[in-house]
Design a protein around this motif. Structure first.
Motif, PDB file in Angstrom:
ATOM      1  N   ASN A 129      22.096   0.949  58.090  1.00 50.71           N
ATOM      2  CA  ASN A 129      21.621   0.591  59.255  1.00 50.71           C
ATOM      3  C   ASN A 129      21.295  -1.058  59.579  1.00 50.71           C
ATOM      4  OD1 ASN A 129      20.163   0.366  61.865  1.00 50.71           O
ATOM      5  ND2 ASN A 129      18.391   0.386  60.582  1.00 50.71           N
ATOM      6  N   SER A 130      22.219  -1.465  60.584  1.00 51.50           N
ATOM      7  CA  SER A 130      21.964  -3.036  60.771  1.00 51.50           C
ATOM      8  C   SER A 130      22.801  -4.059  60.027  1.00 51.50           C
ATOM      9  CB  SER A 130      20.663  -3.483  60.880  1.00 51.50           C
ATOM     10  OG  SER A 130      19.968  -3.908  59.701  1.00 51.50           O
ATOM     11  N   ASN A 131      23.443  -3.403  58.932  1.00 46.35           N
ATOM     12  CA  ASN A 131      24.374  -4.232  58.080  1.00 46.35           C
ATOM     13  C   ASN A 131      25.609  -4.545  58.948  1.00 46.35           C
ATOM     14  OD1 ASN A 131      26.373  -4.920  56.238  1.00 46.35           O
ATOM     15  ND2 ASN A 131      25.209  -3.933  54.579  1.00 46.35           N
ATOM     16  N   GLN A 240      17.367   2.941  69.744  1.00 43.16           N
ATOM     17  CA  GLN A 240      16.513   2.877  68.509  1.00 43.16           C
ATOM     18  C   GLN A 240      17.066   1.676  67.662  1.00 43.16           C
ATOM     19  OE1 GLN A 240      16.961   6.898  67.473  1.00 43.16           O
ATOM     20  NE2 GLN A 240      15.080   7.451  68.123  1.00 43.16           N
ATOM     21  N   HIS A 241      18.167   1.327  67.948  1.00 44.88           N
ATOM     22  CA  HIS A 241      19.033   0.219  67.246  1.00 44.88           C
ATOM     23  C   HIS A 241      19.483  -0.786  68.054  1.00 44.88           C
ATOM     24  CE1 HIS A 241      18.074   2.543  63.489  1.00 44.88           C
ATOM     25  NE2 HIS A 241      18.679   3.499  64.205  1.00 44.88           N
ATOM     26  N   PHE A 243      18.382  -3.213  71.029  1.00 43.48           N
ATOM     27  CA  PHE A 243      17.428  -3.426  71.993  1.00 43.48           C
ATOM     28  C   PHE A 243      17.255  -4.837  71.612  1.00 43.48           C
ATOM     29  CE2 PHE A 243      15.519  -1.813  68.020  1.00 43.48           C
ATOM     30  CZ  PHE A 243      14.790  -2.910  67.423  1.00 43.48           C
ATOM     31  N   PRO A 244      16.627  -5.665  72.707  1.00 38.62           N
ATOM     32  CA  PRO A 244      16.497  -7.062  72.724  1.00 38.62           C
ATOM     33  C   PRO A 244      16.118  -7.735  71.426  1.00 38.62           C
ATOM     34  CG  PRO A 244      16.007  -6.249  74.922  1.00 38.62           C
ATOM     35  CD  PRO A 244      15.934  -5.020  74.034  1.00 38.62           C
ATOM     36  N   THR A 245      15.235  -7.187  70.973  1.00 37.37           N
ATOM     37  CA  THR A 245      14.734  -7.942  69.359  1.00 37.37           C
ATOM     38  C   THR A 245      15.177  -7.452  68.183  1.00 37.37           C
ATOM     39  OG1 THR A 245      12.542  -6.551  69.443  1.00 37.37           O
ATOM     40  CG2 THR A 245      12.665  -8.686  70.701  1.00 37.37           C
ATOM     41  N   ALA A 246      16.262  -6.527  68.351  1.00 28.89           N
ATOM     42  CA  ALA A 246      16.512  -6.197  67.069  1.00 28.89           C
ATOM     43  C   ALA A 246      17.550  -7.024  66.256  1.00 28.89           C
ATOM     44  CB  ALA A 246      17.693  -4.791  67.425  1.00 28.89           C
ATOM     45  N   THR A 247      17.500  -7.133  64.859  1.00 28.97           N
ATOM     46  CA  THR A 247      17.951  -7.996  64.363  1.00 28.97           C
ATOM     47  C   THR A 247      19.403  -7.451  63.338  1.00 28.97           C
ATOM     48  OG1 THR A 247      16.389  -7.994  62.567  1.00 28.97           O
ATOM     49  CG2 THR A 247      16.203  -9.623  64.130  1.00 28.97           C
ATOM     50  N   PHE A 248      20.265  -8.154  63.132  1.00 25.72           N
ATOM     51  CA  PHE A 248      21.360  -7.509  62.239  1.00 25.72           C
ATOM     52  C   PHE A 248      21.702  -8.587  61.027  1.00 25.72           C
ATOM     53  CE2 PHE A 248      21.519  -5.398  66.201  1.00 25.72           C
ATOM     54  CZ  PHE A 248      21.956  -4.317  65.868  1.00 25.72           C
ATOM     55  N   THR A 249      22.070  -8.221  59.946  1.00 23.04           N
ATOM     56  CA  THR A 249      22.487  -9.203  58.919  1.00 23.04           C
ATOM     57  C   THR A 249      23.433  -8.875  58.291  1.00 23.04           C
ATOM     58  OG1 THR A 249      21.211  -7.591  57.422  1.00 23.04           O
ATOM     59  CG2 THR A 249      19.829  -9.326  58.332  1.00 23.04           C
ATOM     60  N   ASP A 250      24.070  -9.780  57.352  1.00 21.82           N
ATOM     61  CA  ASP A 250      25.277  -9.809  56.502  1.00 21.82           C
ATOM     62  C   ASP A 250      24.902  -9.033  55.391  1.00 21.82           C
ATOM     63  OD1 ASP A 250      24.123 -11.583  54.847  1.00 21.82           O
ATOM     64  OD2 ASP A 250      25.162 -13.391  55.904  1.00 21.82           O
ATOM     65  N   LEU A 261      12.196  -2.032  59.588  1.00 21.46           N
ATOM     66  CA  LEU A 261      11.337  -2.538  60.435  1.00 21.46           C
ATOM     67  C   LEU A 261      11.732  -3.762  61.406  1.00 21.46           C
ATOM     68  CD1 LEU A 261       8.456  -3.283  57.512  1.00 21.46           C
ATOM     69  CD2 LEU A 261       8.722  -1.256  59.171  1.00 21.46           C
ATOM     70  N   GLN A 262      12.634  -4.244  61.108  1.00 20.30           N
ATOM     71  CA  GLN A 262      13.368  -5.253  62.022  1.00 20.30           C
ATOM     72  C   GLN A 262      14.514  -4.882  62.805  1.00 20.30           C
ATOM     73  OE1 GLN A 262      11.896  -8.273  62.341  1.00 20.30           O
ATOM     74  NE2 GLN A 262      10.646  -7.423  60.661  1.00 20.30           N
ATOM     75  N   SER A 263      15.142  -3.497  62.534  1.00 17.30           N
ATOM     76  CA  SER A 263      16.210  -3.298  63.241  1.00 17.30           C
ATOM     77  C   SER A 263      16.229  -1.784  63.883  1.00 17.30           C
ATOM     78  CB  SER A 263      17.523  -3.418  62.401  1.00 17.30           C
ATOM     79  OG  SER A 263      17.726  -4.645  61.949  1.00 17.30           O
ATOM     80  N   SER A 264      14.887  -1.284  63.769  1.00 18.77           N
ATOM     81  CA  SER A 264      14.691   0.053  64.247  1.00 18.77           C
ATOM     82  C   SER A 264      13.494  -0.063  65.112  1.00 18.77           C
ATOM     83  CB  SER A 264      14.533   1.284  63.184  1.00 18.77           C
ATOM     84  OG  SER A 264      15.564   0.955  62.258  1.00 18.77           O
TER      85      SER A 264
END
Length: 344
Positions: A129-131, A240-241, A243-250, A261-264
């Motif tokens: 998730n979020s990768n 759930q993944h 939304f405006p404040t969701a974050t994604f990372t490499d 906590l940051q992407s859900s």
């Protein structure tokens, strides 16, 4: 009076919760990852009974004013039972129960969520998730601004089509009938043969309803509840993944707890909708520890300040519109972009 073991455990968690983060938080949540099998069966069977009753009401030859609410109730109960089914496939509840396996396998096939592909794709989703490199499997695809703009027009169209509000609303066709069943069956028939069973079973039940009870019963008892519950399920999974404040990372900076906590999100709802959605709105808690039963998620949420400081969304029209406008991730500004921002 000597406090019970459970009370002592809760007091210990409450005292130390404020200091917990990262792996410590994951370990601490294990206290809530214990199933109460009586509750699991009670919630599962009561939901099944209510679902059957609502279905009977929707297909019965009553006045349409009575049948329409039954049809809506059927759709909402399908949504709740899907969350319970989702917990079962996580081995969170009713593990090693033959009766549960039979019951939930039937439900998964009936709702076009065959166990093999759902578990395989959903387990991948939890681990990635979020990768940005691997999150699109088992979830809605996420591209960076640079990657999106480098695609040919056809590639951009396909990406935006999958994330389009109408595509999400038509989750019955695109996410479940096509994605979960047809694609999985054609790509790997030996591994996902149950997708074929789901398609045949779904068609057979629909045809049987038309031939025995008529088109109105088919629409109100079968098709409309399926369309409604699939649309709700697709949107919940999306928002759930996305939304405006969701974050994604490499891949290098990705962490499991960071993704939780940051992407859900924590999706704020009233008690009625929390019930119908099986508490899946506590999604950040679920992603921290998928072994916490759905009926214990609010309890875990209340125990840890880290969960209460969650990134939130809701089913308010304003928040729904904001989520649906999110199109791509911009690593430079560290935020999700709308279509207008993406094209700027």
């Amino acid at each position: 009076m000597v406090p019970s073991t459970l009370e002592t455990q809760k007091n210990t968690i409450a005292i130390t919760a404020i200091m917990l983060e990262g792996k410590q938080l994951i370990v601490a949540t294990k206290a809530f990852a214990e199933e109460d099998r009586t509750k699991s069966w009670l919630y599962t069977l009561s939901t099944f009974v209510l679902l059957v009753a609502a279905f009977i009401g929707a297909v019965s030859p009553w006045h349409i004013a009575l049948r329409m609410p039954c049809s809506l109730f059927t759709g909402l109960l399908l949504l709740r039972l899907f969350t319970i089914y989702h917990d079962y496939l996580h081995h969170t509840i009713l593990k090693d129960s033959l009766a549960a396996r039979i019951l939930f396998t039937f439900f998964g096939l009936y709702t076009l969520n065959p166990p093999s592909i759902w578990k395989r794709s959903h387990d991948h989703h939890h681990k990635h998730n979020s990768n940005l490199h691997t999150s699109s499997i088992g979830s809605f695809p996420i591209l960076t601004k640079e990657k999106f703009l480098s695609l040919p027009k056809k590639g951009q169209f396909q990406y935006l089509f999958v994330r389009h509000p109408l595509t999400i609303a038509a989750g019955y066709l695109f996410a479940f009938l096509w994605g979960m069943c047809v694609l999985s069956l054609t790509r790997n028939p030996s591994k996902h043969w149950d997708s074929g069973v789901a398609l045949v079973m779904h068609l057979a039940i629909g045809v049987t309803l038309v031939l025995t009870l008529g088109w109105t019963a088919f629409l109100l008892g079968f098709l409309l509840p399926a369309i409604f519950s699939s649309a709700m399920g697709s949107y919940l999974f999306y928002a759930q993944h996305n939304f405006p404040t969701a974050t994604f990372t490499d891949q290098q900076s990705w962490t499991y707890i960071g993704a939780a906590l940051q992407s859900s999100s924590y999706m704020k709802m009233g008690p009625i909708m929390h019930w119908f959605t099986g508490n899946i709105g506590y999604h950040h808690v679920h992603h921290t520890n998928a072994r916490i039963p759905f009926y214990r998620l609010p309890e875990a949420y209340a125990a840890f300040p880290a969960f209460q400081n969650a990134k939130t969304t809701s089913l308010h029209p304003r928040d729904i519109l904001a989520c649906l406008q999110m199109k791509a991730w911009d690593p430079k500004s560290h935020k999700m972009l709308t279509m207008k921002e993406l094209r700027a």
